[in-house]
Design a protein around this motif. Structure first.
Motif, PDB file in Angstrom:
ATOM      1  N   GLN A   3       1.050   9.660   7.378  1.00 37.20           N
ATOM      2  CA  GLN A   3       2.765   8.896   7.374  1.00 37.20           C
ATOM      3  C   GLN A   3       3.764  10.096   6.563  1.00 37.20           C
ATOM      4  O   GLN A   3       4.868   9.803   7.558  1.00 37.20           O
ATOM      5  CB  GLN A   3       2.626   7.396   7.413  1.00 37.20           C
ATOM      6  CG  GLN A   3       1.948   7.148   7.853  1.00 37.20           C
ATOM      7  CD  GLN A   3       1.275   6.053   7.567  1.00 37.20           C
ATOM      8  OE1 GLN A   3       0.879   5.424   5.818  1.00 37.20           O
ATOM      9  NE2 GLN A   3       1.295   4.247   8.469  1.00 37.20           N
TER      10      GLN A   3
ATOM     11  N   ARG B  23     -10.119   0.642   5.139  1.00 38.30           N
ATOM     12  CA  ARG B  23     -10.912   1.083   6.730  1.00 38.30           C
ATOM     13  C   ARG B  23     -12.520   0.732   6.266  1.00 38.30           C
ATOM     14  O   ARG B  23     -12.883   2.174   5.755  1.00 38.30           O
ATOM     15  CB  ARG B  23     -10.694   1.501   7.966  1.00 38.30           C
ATOM     16  CG  ARG B  23      -9.014   1.453   7.673  1.00 38.30           C
ATOM     17  CD  ARG B  23      -8.371   0.100   9.013  1.00 38.30           C
ATOM     18  NE  ARG B  23      -7.656  -0.309   8.374  1.00 38.30           N
ATOM     19  CZ  ARG B  23      -6.329   0.389   9.152  1.00 38.30           C
ATOM     20  NH1 ARG B  23      -6.221   1.297   9.917  1.00 38.30           N
ATOM     21  NH2 ARG B  23      -4.960  -0.012   9.002  1.00 38.30           N
TER      22      ARG B  23
ATOM     23  N   PRO C  96      -5.275   4.907   7.253  1.00 34.39           N
ATOM     24  CA  PRO C  96      -4.789   3.918   6.197  1.00 34.39           C
ATOM     25  C   PRO C  96      -6.542   3.644   5.584  1.00 34.39           C
ATOM     26  O   PRO C  96      -7.048   3.773   6.070  1.00 34.39           O
ATOM     27  CB  PRO C  96      -4.745   3.212   6.559  1.00 34.39           C
ATOM     28  CG  PRO C  96      -3.403   3.487   7.578  1.00 34.39           C
ATOM     29  CD  PRO C  96      -5.160   4.594   8.606  1.00 34.39           C
TER      30      PRO C  96
ATOM     31  N   ARG D  65       5.701  -8.127  13.775  1.00 35.09           N
ATOM     32  CA  ARG D  65       5.596  -7.215  12.811  1.00 35.09           C
ATOM     33  C   ARG D  65       6.698  -7.056  12.301  1.00 35.09           C
ATOM     34  O   ARG D  65       6.612  -6.583  10.209  1.00 35.09           O
ATOM     35  CB  ARG D  65       4.607  -6.532  13.132  1.00 35.09           C
ATOM     36  CG  ARG D  65       3.380  -7.167  12.596  1.00 35.09           C
ATOM     37  CD  ARG D  65       1.741  -6.118  13.681  1.00 35.09           C
ATOM     38  NE  ARG D  65       1.768  -5.187  12.784  1.00 35.09           N
ATOM     39  CZ  ARG D  65       1.142  -4.535  13.327  1.00 35.09           C
ATOM     40  NH1 ARG D  65       0.831  -3.904  14.667  1.00 35.09           N
ATOM     41  NH2 ARG D  65       1.427  -3.097  12.329  1.00 35.09           N
TER      42      ARG D  65
ATOM     43  N   PHE E 265       0.857  -1.382   0.441  1.00 33.43           N
ATOM     44  CA  PHE E 265       0.101  -0.238   0.086  1.00 33.43           C
ATOM     45  C   PHE E 265       1.138   1.230  -0.186  1.00 33.43           C
ATOM     46  O   PHE E 265       2.407   1.238   0.633  1.00 33.43           O
ATOM     47  CB  PHE E 265      -0.996   0.090   1.239  1.00 33.43           C
ATOM     48  CG  PHE E 265      -0.177  -0.226   2.304  1.00 33.43           C
ATOM     49  CD1 PHE E 265       0.611   0.515   3.016  1.00 33.43           C
ATOM     50  CD2 PHE E 265      -0.319  -1.042   3.320  1.00 33.43           C
ATOM     51  CE1 PHE E 265       1.079   0.691   4.026  1.00 33.43           C
ATOM     52  CE2 PHE E 265       0.184  -1.953   4.713  1.00 33.43           C
ATOM     53  CZ  PHE E 265       1.232  -0.712   5.274  1.00 33.43           C
ATOM     54  N   ASP E 266       0.279   2.550  -0.813  1.00 32.57           N
ATOM     55  CA  ASP E 266       1.179   4.093  -0.095  1.00 32.57           C
ATOM     56  C   ASP E 266       1.020   4.188   1.323  1.00 32.57           C
ATOM     57  O   ASP E 266       0.269   4.138   1.955  1.00 32.57           O
ATOM     58  CB  ASP E 266       0.328   4.720  -0.846  1.00 32.57           C
ATOM     59  CG  ASP E 266       0.836   3.780  -2.720  1.00 32.57           C
ATOM     60  OD1 ASP E 266       1.916   3.494  -2.828  1.00 32.57           O
ATOM     61  OD2 ASP E 266       0.181   4.352  -3.365  1.00 32.57           O
ATOM     62  N   LEU E 267       2.580   4.857   1.308  1.00 32.88           N
ATOM     63  CA  LEU E 267       2.084   5.996   2.989  1.00 32.88           C
ATOM     64  C   LEU E 267       0.981   6.397   2.823  1.00 32.88           C
ATOM     65  O   LEU E 267       0.431   7.314   2.182  1.00 32.88           O
ATOM     66  CB  LEU E 267       3.181   5.910   3.290  1.00 32.88           C
ATOM     67  CG  LEU E 267       3.939   5.169   3.147  1.00 32.88           C
ATOM     68  CD1 LEU E 267       5.074   6.548   3.730  1.00 32.88           C
ATOM     69  CD2 LEU E 267       3.549   4.223   4.490  1.00 32.88           C
ATOM     70  N   THR E 268       0.289   6.832   4.421  1.00 36.31           N
ATOM     71  CA  THR E 268      -0.974   8.477   4.420  1.00 36.31           C
ATOM     72  C   THR E 268       0.065   9.099   3.694  1.00 36.31           C
ATOM     73  O   THR E 268       1.123   9.299   4.881  1.00 36.31           O
ATOM     74  CB  THR E 268      -1.944   8.027   5.172  1.00 36.31           C
ATOM     75  OG1 THR E 268      -0.818   8.446   6.433  1.00 36.31           O
ATOM     76  CG2 THR E 268      -2.764   6.715   5.935  1.00 36.31           C
TER      77      THR E 268
ATOM     78  N   GLY F 188      -4.442   2.198  14.761  1.00 38.57           N
ATOM     79  CA  GLY F 188      -4.294   1.988  13.174  1.00 38.57           C
ATOM     80  C   GLY F 188      -4.617   2.643  12.855  1.00 38.57           C
ATOM     81  O   GLY F 188      -4.406   2.826  11.260  1.00 38.57           O
ATOM     82  N   SER F 189      -4.037   4.209  13.116  1.00 39.75           N
ATOM     83  CA  SER F 189      -3.461   5.336  12.049  1.00 39.75           C
ATOM     84  C   SER F 189      -1.703   5.053  11.467  1.00 39.75           C
ATOM     85  O   SER F 189      -1.997   6.023  10.872  1.00 39.75           O
ATOM     86  CB  SER F 189      -3.285   6.721  13.213  1.00 39.75           C
ATOM     87  OG  SER F 189      -2.159   6.950  14.048  1.00 39.75           O
ATOM     88  N   GLY F 190      -1.153   3.854  11.599  1.00 40.04           N
ATOM     89  CA  GLY F 190      -0.201   3.390  11.015  1.00 40.04           C
ATOM     90  C   GLY F 190       1.605   3.901  11.324  1.00 40.04           C
ATOM     91  O   GLY F 190       2.270   4.367  10.752  1.00 40.04           O
ATOM     92  N   LYS F 191       1.380   4.549  12.912  1.00 38.88           N
ATOM     93  CA  LYS F 191       2.500   4.955  13.777  1.00 38.88           C
ATOM     94  C   LYS F 191       3.832   4.264  13.265  1.00 38.88           C
ATOM     95  O   LYS F 191       4.724   4.618  13.658  1.00 38.88           O
ATOM     96  CB  LYS F 191       2.250   4.942  15.405  1.00 38.88           C
ATOM     97  CG  LYS F 191       1.040   5.663  14.830  1.00 38.88           C
ATOM     98  CD  LYS F 191       0.991   6.036  16.722  1.00 38.88           C
ATOM     99  CE  LYS F 191       0.320   5.644  17.672  1.00 38.88           C
ATOM    100  NZ  LYS F 191      -0.757   4.701  17.928  1.00 38.88           N
ATOM    101  N   THR F 192       3.668   2.101  13.804  1.00 36.09           N
ATOM    102  CA  THR F 192       4.796   1.504  14.017  1.00 36.09           C
ATOM    103  C   THR F 192       5.027   1.337  12.634  1.00 36.09           C
ATOM    104  O   THR F 192       6.402   1.464  12.437  1.00 36.09           O
ATOM    105  CB  THR F 192       3.917  -0.521  14.196  1.00 36.09           C
ATOM    106  OG1 THR F 192       2.587  -0.475  14.594  1.00 36.09           O
ATOM    107  CG2 THR F 192       5.405  -0.504  14.197  1.00 36.09           C
TER     108      THR F 192
HETATM  109  P1  ADP Z   1      -0.554   2.201  14.718  1.00 39.42           P
HETATM  110  O1  ADP Z   1       0.561   1.293  15.462  1.00 39.42           O
HETATM  111  O2  ADP Z   1      -0.857   3.651  14.501  1.00 39.42           O
HETATM  112  O3  ADP Z   1      -1.892   0.925  16.036  1.00 39.42           O
HETATM  113  P2  ADP Z   1       0.348   0.197  13.157  1.00 39.42           P
HETATM  114  O4  ADP Z   1       1.468   0.223  12.442  1.00 39.42           O
HETATM  115  O5  ADP Z   1      -0.635  -0.462  14.260  1.00 39.42           O
HETATM  116  O6  ADP Z   1      -0.951   1.244  14.184  1.00 39.42           O
HETATM  117  O7  ADP Z   1      -1.213   0.049  11.450  1.00 39.42           O
HETATM  118  C1  ADP Z   1      -2.330  -0.693  11.438  1.00 39.42           C
HETATM  119  C2  ADP Z   1      -1.782  -1.378  10.510  1.00 39.42           C
HETATM  120  O8  ADP Z   1      -1.929  -1.025   9.637  1.00 39.42           O
HETATM  121  C3  ADP Z   1      -1.197  -2.074  10.242  1.00 39.42           C
HETATM  122  O9  ADP Z   1      -2.091  -3.535  10.054  1.00 39.42           O
HETATM  123  C4  ADP Z   1      -0.598  -1.704   9.185  1.00 39.42           C
HETATM  124  O10 ADP Z   1       0.365  -2.972   8.411  1.00 39.42           O
HETATM  125  C5  ADP Z   1      -1.692  -1.355   8.356  1.00 39.42           C
HETATM  126  N1  ADP Z   1      -1.173  -0.089   7.850  1.00 39.42           N
HETATM  127  C6  ADP Z   1      -0.436   1.689   7.886  1.00 39.42           C
HETATM  128  N2  ADP Z   1       0.301   2.174   6.854  1.00 39.42           N
HETATM  129  C7  ADP Z   1      -0.962   1.582   6.458  1.00 39.42           C
HETATM  130  C8  ADP Z   1      -1.473   2.502   4.804  1.00 39.42           C
HETATM  131  N3  ADP Z   1      -0.722   3.611   4.897  1.00 39.42           N
HETATM  132  N4  ADP Z   1      -2.234   1.838   3.832  1.00 39.42           N
HETATM  133  C9  ADP Z   1      -2.946   1.011   4.426  1.00 39.42           C
HETATM  134  N5  ADP Z   1      -2.029   0.290   5.631  1.00 39.42           N
HETATM  135  C10 ADP Z   1      -1.302   0.484   6.267  1.00 39.42           C
END
Ligand code: ADP
Ligand code: MG
Length: 699
Positions: free
Chosen positions: A275, A453, A450, A338, A269-272, A301-305
């Motif tokens: 991000q 959803r 992302p 992960r 996927f692309d980064l938001t 779920g916003s993709g911090k990791t």
């Molecule tokens: P957080 O740490 O903010 O709770 P995560 O980094 O765990 O969020 O991301 C949640 C899920 O979304 C993971 O499965 C990750 O792979 C996915 N994800 C992260 N960034 C994106 C993105 N830009 N587009 C789609 N999915 C993403």
């Protein structure tokens, strides 16, 4: 070192006269989650209400179901017949009416002595009407005139834990107050005079020995004094750490993109936009010669990791190391698992270090770390330990999730030469509070989620309809869904909560089949917890019954249903975090809030907001607002996380004063050497923000 003056306050509660080892344990549970409780913990455990025994009506005028204290003559004793289970009754009267006092399983001698026939006594408790007669079951107090004169006007009422009685807490608190030392004044005379604030010691006295019910309100000068003290300690510690951070030059860490870019292009996927922005901001900080101290805020779920991984890869490109610390074992492991495949694919060497590693394994990790054979270390607070040495740590990511302990976590920054620090939090924090918790930090926010959803279908139902819910789940499971079932932590006693979760687990196993249901709770051994989590992650179990331990960051995209039992017992922010466990994959997700009717106003408002929005920032604002409405909540939900005395829904107005004071101190006496500076050191130790003082010495 802690000023000797404070030592009495840090003595164990169990060292107080009248507190034995058994009661001591109960205090530990009540005050410090089972760690040895200290006098300071006891004194900071303020009464949540009071019993006013100054209300002294005549019997005929006494209202029911409220505490009354009345004078009456003892006219008749009616002890039960031998071997009868009937209560011991005593009839008392004044010239307006009579009341039956009821004692179940009474000690006859005690009743006879406390209520001699023909004598006048003061009796205090709740009256009720039973069978047309006024009665009082187990009066709180039976006093003669002399004892009445000694009765405090208002008796403080404290939060308790199973097995601990109000009397225990009252007595211990009195004993602790007697040991309270005279502390030097750390507030300015002008502030004290302007707000008519008592001293710290006087304030504690006024709160634990309330002169009236009004004295317990959160806006009294005594409460303001203590809230201000706590906020000042926190702001000062943050300002000191910030200054220390600024003082040290950073080392520019500049990557060439060869690793991060490859990870990024391999993503499906692309980064938001958020991000990308956050990564740009972090890389700029890493590259600059100032030290980074940045907060990365984003809802679950916003993709911090991913932002963390891509920025850590930058440090690795520069030939340096990065570390990531998670608040729990489960989360550290999950982050590790992960990131592992993405790291392996590009040749980044990543390792996991937790408190549970076997010695040999741990030693291997430590050796590799200092030899520079590990690029990224993921772990729990185990990475703080002295034995853990890096060859060249450039960058530390601290995943706070929902904790607020930034003070301590910054210590990770000491593990290398001017380490850059990123603190991640999944708790959307209203703007006003960022400063409170994190001080003057730079902030990156992931506001977008992302794409792709689907909104979570949130529904509320009365708990009586649980059978329908279970039937619905059964259908969902046959079509491949996985379900979280959350049981609340409500009792002050964790054992009872665990028992409730275990009961639910047994029920659901009977319904869904033994092999299909797993259980996690806070009292389980780490390995068992991991095993249960893993079974659910690998879709071996279909239903995971959990206490709120799953709140922190667990990611199972296939889980699309979450049932929250007794949703009315959770705070809004907590409900939001829990709901964030689902809606992580592409499937449609459902959140079922099972509540017990009738709901109070605040309970209704919470559920309505949950149904209305998934925007964590909006929910955080509403949460703050609802807390401000003054509902009396369980101790777990009241107050402000991370603070013991300050409640920001009431005391937020004190923040500017605390911050200005801290800043003035930093300008005028940054080493805390003046008389007042020394008093401020005492304050920092009192509120256990002393890491800041340690930095003073190191710096
Ligand atoms: P957080 O740490 O903010 O709770 P995560 O980094 O765990 O969020 O991301 C949640 C899920 O979304 C993971 O499965 C990750 O792979 C996915 N994800 C992260 N960034 C994106 C993105 N830009 N587009 C789609 N999915 C993403
Ligand atoms: Mg995460």
């Amino acid at each position: 070192m802690r000023p000797a003056l404070l030592n009495p306050l840090f003595a164990a509660v169990s060292s107080l006269p009248g507190v034995g080892p058994k009661t001591g344990k109960l205090f530990d549970r009540l005050l410090r989650d089972g760690e040895p409780a200290r006098l300071v913990d006891l004194l900071f455990h303020l009464p949540h209400s009071g019993i006013d025994r100054s209300f002294r009506p005549r019997i005929s005028e006494a209202p029911r179901d409220q505490i009354v204290t009345f004078e009456a003559v003892v006219v008749e004793h009616r002890p039960p017949k031998a071997h009868s289970k009937a209560p011991y009754r005593v009839l008392v009267e004044d010239d307006t009416g009579d009341v039956q006092l009821i004692f179940f399983l009474a000690n006859h001698q005690w009743v006879e002595r406390a209520l001699p026939l023909g004598e006048t006594r003061w009796i205090s408790g709740k009256l009720e009407l039973y069978d047309g007669h006024l009665q009082m079951v187990h009066p709180d107090r039976v006093l003669d005139a002399a004892a009445l004169a000694r009765l405090p006007p208002v008796e403080p009422v404290y939060g308790l834990t199973e097995g601990l009685y109000l009397r225990n807490v009252q007595k211990a608190t009195e004993a602790a107050l007697a040991k309270l030392p005279d502390l030097p004044e750390w507030l300015d005379d002008s502030v004290l005079a302007l707000r008519k604030l008592p001293t710290f010691g006087q304030a504690l006295g006024e709160l634990h020995r309330p002169a009236s019910i009004k004295a317990l309100e959160p806006t009294t000068p005594a409460r303001v004094r203590l809230a201000l003290d706590e906020l000042l300690a926190s702001q000062l510690a943050l300002a000191m750490m910030r200054a220390q951070f600024r003082e040290q030059r950073g080392r520019p860490t500049i990557g060439d993109g060869r690793l991060a870019d490859r990870i990024q292009t391999s993503l499906p996927f692309d980064l938001t936009g958020s991000q990308k922005e956050a990564i740009v901001e972090i890389r700029a900080d890493l590259a600059s010669d100032k030290r980074m101290l940045r907060l990365l805020q984003g809802d679950v779920g916003s993709g911090k990791t991913l932002v963390a991984l891509l920025s850590m890869a930058t440090a690795v490109e520069a030939g340096r190391q990065a570390a990531m610390m998670a608040p729990t074992e489960i989360l550290a492991r999950q982050h590790f698992e992960r990131m592992l495949p993405m790291c392996e694919a590009v040749g980044i060497r990543i390792a996991l270090l937790t408190g549970r590693d076997k010695t040999a394994e741990r030693n291997r990790t430590l050796k590799a770390l200092i030899a520079g054979e590990i690029d990224i270390l993921v772990g729990t607070h185990a990475i703080f330990q002295e034995a853990v040495q890096f060859r060249d740590l450039a960058y530390a990511v601290v995943d706070e999730q929902h904790r607020f302990g930034v003070h301590q976590r910054l210590a990770l920054g000491e593990k290398g030469e001017s380490v850059d620090v990123l603190v991640m939090t999944a708790t959307p924090i209203p703007r006003t509070l960022v400063l409170t918790y994190f001080g003057d930090m730079d902030v990156s926010t992931l506001r977008e989620k992302p794409p792709g959803r689907q909104p979570i279908d949130t529904r509320a139902m009365q708990i009586e309809r649980i059978d329908e819910v279970v039937a619905g789940l059964q259908r969902a499971i046959t079509t491949g869904a996985q379900v979280y079932w959350v049981c609340p932590l409500v009792e002050e006693n964790e054992d009872l909560d665990v028992a409730a979760a275990t009961d639910r687990y047994d029920d659901l196993r009977r319904i869904f089949g033994e092999q299909n249901v797993g259980l996690v709770h806070g009292k389980m051994k780490g390995r068992d917890k991991d095993a249960a989590m893993e079974a659910f992650q690998h879709n071996e179990t279909k239903v995971l019954v959990a206490t709120t331990v799953i709140e922190v960051g667990v990611d199972v995209p296939n889980a699309t249903i979450i049932v929250i039992e007794h949703a009315e017992r959770f705070g809004l922010a907590q409900l939001h975090q829990l709901r964030g466990r689902v809606g992580r994959g592409s499937g449609k997700s459902t959140c079922l809030l099972l509540y017990k009717a009738p709901l109070g106003e605040v309970g209704k408002a919470r559920i309505a907001i949950m149904r209305e929005t998934e925007d964590g920032f909006r929910i955080a604002e509403e949460d703050l607002r609802l807390r401000g409405e003054g509902e009396i909540l369980g101790t777990r939900q009241s107050g402000t996380p991370g603070f013991r005395l300050a409640d920001l829904s009431v005391h937020a107005g004190l923040l500017p004063l605390a911050r200005d004071t801290a800043q003035a101190v930093m300008r005028e006496d940054p080493a805390l050497e003046s008389e007042r500076g020394k008093a401020l050191r005492t304050l920092l130790y009192l509120f256990e923000r002393e890491e800041a003082v340690r930095l003073l010495r190191a710096g």
